[in-house]
Design a protein around this motif. Sequence first.
Motif, PDB file in Angstrom:
ATOM      1  N   VAL A  84       0.822  -1.208   0.000  1.00 50.95           N
ATOM      2  CA  VAL A  84       0.000   0.000   0.000  1.00 50.95           C
ATOM      3  C   VAL A  84       0.858   1.260   0.000  1.00 50.95           C
ATOM      4  O   VAL A  84       0.774   2.092  -0.891  1.00 50.95           O
ATOM      5  N   LEU A  85       1.695   1.391   1.017  1.00 52.05           N
ATOM      6  CA  LEU A  85       2.465   2.626   1.138  1.00 52.05           C
ATOM      7  C   LEU A  85       3.614   2.403   2.112  1.00 52.05           C
ATOM      8  O   LEU A  85       3.501   1.629   3.056  1.00 52.05           O
ATOM      9  N   ALA A  86       4.726   3.089   1.855  1.00 48.18           N
ATOM     10  CA  ALA A  86       5.834   3.069   2.812  1.00 48.18           C
ATOM     11  C   ALA A  86       6.318   4.487   2.989  1.00 48.18           C
ATOM     12  O   ALA A  86       6.333   5.257   2.030  1.00 48.18           O
ATOM     13  N   TRP A  87       6.633   4.853   4.205  1.00 45.24           N
ATOM     14  CA  TRP A  87       7.234   6.172   4.398  1.00 45.24           C
ATOM     15  C   TRP A  87       8.308   6.077   5.470  1.00 45.24           C
ATOM     16  O   TRP A  87       8.235   5.217   6.336  1.00 45.24           O
ATOM     17  N   PRO A  88       9.337   6.941   5.365  1.00 44.85           N
ATOM     18  CA  PRO A  88      10.398   6.899   6.373  1.00 44.85           C
ATOM     19  C   PRO A  88       9.852   7.350   7.726  1.00 44.85           C
ATOM     20  O   PRO A  88       9.104   8.321   7.785  1.00 44.85           O
ATOM     21  N   GLU A  89      10.200   6.628   8.766  1.00 46.49           N
ATOM     22  CA  GLU A  89       9.636   6.929  10.083  1.00 46.49           C
ATOM     23  C   GLU A  89      10.043   8.313  10.557  1.00 46.49           C
ATOM     24  O   GLU A  89      11.059   8.859  10.153  1.00 46.49           O
ATOM     25  N   LYS A  90       9.205   8.864  11.410  1.00 42.34           N
ATOM     26  CA  LYS A  90       9.509  10.149  12.029  1.00 42.34           C
ATOM     27  C   LYS A  90      10.200   9.914  13.366  1.00 42.34           C
ATOM     28  O   LYS A  90      10.117   8.833  13.924  1.00 42.34           O
ATOM     29  N   ILE A  91      10.823  10.971  13.857  1.00 37.54           N
ATOM     30  CA  ILE A  91      11.392  10.923  15.200  1.00 37.54           C
ATOM     31  C   ILE A  91      10.585  11.881  16.068  1.00 37.54           C
ATOM     32  O   ILE A  91      10.327  13.010  15.660  1.00 37.54           O
ATOM     33  N   TYR A  92      10.175  11.422  17.214  1.00 36.09           N
ATOM     34  CA  TYR A  92       9.388  12.254  18.130  1.00 36.09           C
ATOM     35  C   TYR A  92      10.255  12.687  19.301  1.00 36.09           C
ATOM     36  O   TYR A  92      11.243  12.039  19.636  1.00 36.09           O
ATOM     37  N   HIS A  93       9.846  13.777  19.926  1.00 37.43           N
ATOM     38  CA  HIS A  93      10.612  14.330  21.046  1.00 37.43           C
ATOM     39  C   HIS A  93       9.834  14.251  22.338  1.00 37.43           C
ATOM     40  O   HIS A  93       8.615  14.409  22.350  1.00 37.43           O
ATOM     41  N   LEU A  94      10.577  14.079  23.399  1.00 37.65           N
ATOM     42  CA  LEU A  94       9.999  14.137  24.735  1.00 37.65           C
ATOM     43  C   LEU A  94       9.632  15.583  25.017  1.00 37.65           C
ATOM     44  O   LEU A  94      10.418  16.485  24.754  1.00 37.65           O
ATOM     45  N   GLN A  95       8.446  15.797  25.561  1.00 40.00           N
ATOM     46  CA  GLN A  95       7.987  17.179  25.720  1.00 40.00           C
ATOM     47  C   GLN A  95       8.151  17.683  27.149  1.00 40.00           C
ATOM     48  O   GLN A  95       7.234  18.175  27.779  1.00 40.00           O
ATOM     49  N   ILE A  96       9.375  17.531  27.649  1.00 38.11           N
ATOM     50  CA  ILE A  96       9.659  18.054  28.969  1.00 38.11           C
ATOM     51  C   ILE A  96      10.686  19.146  28.731  1.00 38.11           C
ATOM     52  O   ILE A  96      11.529  19.016  27.867  1.00 38.11           O
TER      53      ILE A  96
END
Length: 757
Positions: A116-128
């Motif tokens: 169906v679809l592939a996308w490069p993963e994102k990086i998330y940040h800790l919100q402190i």
Amino acid sequence: MERIGFGLSPIMVFVFLLSLIFVSKFSYAVRDHEEIATKQSQLQTYIVHIKEPEGGQDFSKSEDLETWYKSFLPASSTTSNSQQRLLYSYRNVFTGFAAKLTKEEVKAMEEKDGFVLAWPEKIYHLQITRSPAFLGLHQNSGFWNGSNYGKGVIIAVVDSGISSHHPSFSDEGMPPPPAKWKGKCAFNGTICNNKIISASNFVESLPPTEDFIHGTPVASIAAGNFVEDARDLFGNAKGTAAGMAPHAHLAIYKACGELGCTGSAILAAIDAAIEDGVDVLSISLAADHSDPFYVDEITIGAFAATRKGIFVSTPAGNEGPRSPSLSNGAPWVLTVGASTIDRSIRTTAKLGNGEYFDGESFFQLSNFPSKLLPLVYAGANGNVSSAFCNKGSLKDMDVRGKIVVCDTEDGAIYVSDKEEEVKNAGGVAIILPNNKYRGFSTSEIDADILPATHLSYSSGLKIKAYINSTTKPTATIEFKGTIIGISSAPEVAHFSSRGPSLTSPGILKPDIIGPGANILAAWPANRMNSSSFNIVSGTSLSCPHLSGVAALLKSSHPEWSPAAIKSAIMTTADEVNHENKPIMDQTHQPADIFAVGAGHVNPSRANDPGLIYDSQPEDYIYYLCGLGYSNSQVGIVVNRRVNCSEESTIPEAQLNYPSFSIALGCNTTTQEFTRTVTNVGAVDSTYIIEIFAPAGVNVSVKPDKLDFTRLNQKKTYAVMFSKIRAKGKDRKPHAQGFLRWVSAKHSVRSPISVKFE
Ligand SMILES: *[C@@H]1O[C@H](CO)[C@@H](O)[C@H](O)[C@H]1NC(C)=O
Ligand SMILES: *[C@@H]1O[C@H](CO)[C@@H](O)[C@H](O)[C@H]1NC(C)=O
Ligand SMILES: *[C@@H]1O[C@H](CO)[C@@H](O)[C@H](O)[C@H]1NC(C)=O
Ligand SMILES: *[C@@H]1O[C@H](CO)[C@@H](O)[C@H](O)[C@H]1NC(C)=O
Ligand SMILES: *[C@@H]1O[C@H](CO)[C@@H](O)[C@H](O)[C@H]1NC(C)=O
Ligand SMILES: *[C@@H]1O[C@H](CO)[C@@H](O)[C@H](O)[C@H]1NC(C)=O
Ligand SMILES: *[C@@H]1O[C@H](CO)[C@@H](O)[C@H](O)[C@H]1NC(C)=O
């Protein structure tokens, strides 16, 4: 009456490892770079969606599922190689997997049947950033007692892991997990007990301990057990600390490691939480930009969770006061901004002319002389570097024995260099005014080398004017300890991200604000001295406050859907502060709707909202089709084949949401939407509409009265918005107002945001 835990006392903020943020930023840079690079593609992690084979196939055994997923990987990769390539096989969040692939390999995979679809993963940040009582919850009474402190509810925390030996995670008084719980803990007896009922690591094959402290304070805020006589680093904080739902269970999923919080690991964590049977997902993570929902891992994982009846709480982000700057804007998650609490760790600058300016500092000195000392502004010579007390900039100034005013770039987060400079130059104390941007917000106080006070921008201006006005300016700093009952609280914290949502402007975001500035939270004792608690700030901390409130609501209303819980929280929120004035922001002006959303959470009122705005998972499909997404994009979010031409597509603002965000333009001067409310209050009740129309807009509601004769009865009403503002007049792009349904016992309030196009 005892205040709940977070109204305790002053503590210092410590070195917080921000390295993660830098690592994450770095990986973005790498990704951008790769998009340009042509020659040798490198492996990177892709999230791959595939279609279930027609006719269905039995994948109840996870090995079968994995074998099928592996058939999509490049033929060239050997068995052992493909083992390394396939990172995570998903079962609950969607049909698909995460794998390390090159761009060419993804291209080749696109030809395969079922892709169906592939996308490069994102990086998330800790919100402190660096660095509960206030919410009206009291031991042995009211809603806290009525909801059994969240007993029997399971809160999943997707974060950096846990320091399980902290007393907040003691299972004293905790029953075993409820029968519906399907999770297992590989660390029974070491990490797990009846408080922490599972703990798994999706980053590496090690116990889910923390590489950097984040998961522990977050989990303690959501569901930390009562800790009598909690103490800070100096042993001077005393009182009972507790999370919002102190008798809820915690399920810990580590998705953040040395390389950041990868989208693939977050999805794996959510996948497992769904399988285990949690009730609430607390995800204190945000990306640094908002993408469409179909390429956002948290959004997609949260949808799968919501469909299973799991409530999802997420932070709005720490990118405020810039606007728009909001993350996590999907309508199926609760998006939480951060507010200040009514506690200050007070330091007061007293000037030679008798003026006083209140500020804050965790570093409290009982023996600082009350005698007035010479006062100097480091920037008096016009040198910008000196004004900021940068390294080496004070060597030609005479600050010996003086109190020094130093300008700040980032409030008082990174001030140790300034303190060192003043100290080396012989200064005895430091006054740190905010820059204009941070206004009155003094929530990140990190001064710990010199006696200090961190105060507002406007106080800074007045102190500098006093210095100008006299030949021998003098001052002292008074240390007043913890003050509780600040009446201007809650205020929106300056760092709290602001709406509108760029991804879906038809949904008002953030939804709610909750305590997130100068919060006392568990801090692993093995990291730093004997301190068990620390004061920290960030929407990472307001998010678990709301996860805990959701757990309390789930405990007292097990039948409520995630949308119902959200509605109860939003329609009962406070719009005023403790002085009964509109909630303010960091500038001490009334905060706008994109800063506060529906207002400040009021847990006890949320327990008895009267009416709720409910939504079913199908409603989100109509909404997604209405957003203009393609069939396959909608299909990716909801993990099933969708043909929008066969669904009843709705505009965003028609979703049965507890708030309104609409646009009126020259061609669309009138818009009408309907809402359906469900009676969860008194059997027989009558509600009358009250409208506070946004400036320039006529709002009318039909009918203007709703009569209920039974519980769970539904009534639909229509709201018409029409533009009455004359052309060219008052060119503000937004206006705000609200409507509320009022009965003898209840007030059900929905904020309204109007954008003029
Ligand atoms: C607390 O709740 C329990 C049952 O849930 C009830 O028996 C008790 O009376 C309540 N206590 C107070 C002080 O409200
Ligand atoms: C953990 O260990 C205790 C006692 O050793 C046992 O009673 C309990 O069933 C175990 N729990 C799990 C989830 O294995
Ligand atoms: C103080 O005096 C300096 C030099 O005269 C001037 O540039 C500055 O604006 C004054 N500051 C305040 C806050 O009045
Ligand atoms: C923590 O610091 C205090 C004061 O500096 C000291 O007395 C105490 O022994 C330390 N505790 C630990 C566990 O290191
Ligand atoms: C979607 O439905 C429409 C209307 O029924 C139909 O014409 C179209 O072929 C369908 N599209 C797909 C991809 O099935
Ligand atoms: C309004 O309608 C006019 C004429 O149909 C069109 O040119 C214009 O783009 C429309 N404006 C908006 C904001 O949709
Ligand atoms: C507002 O709308 C109502 C109902 O459509 C209408 O009766 C009223 O005249 C309108 N008011 C203004 C100021 O346009």
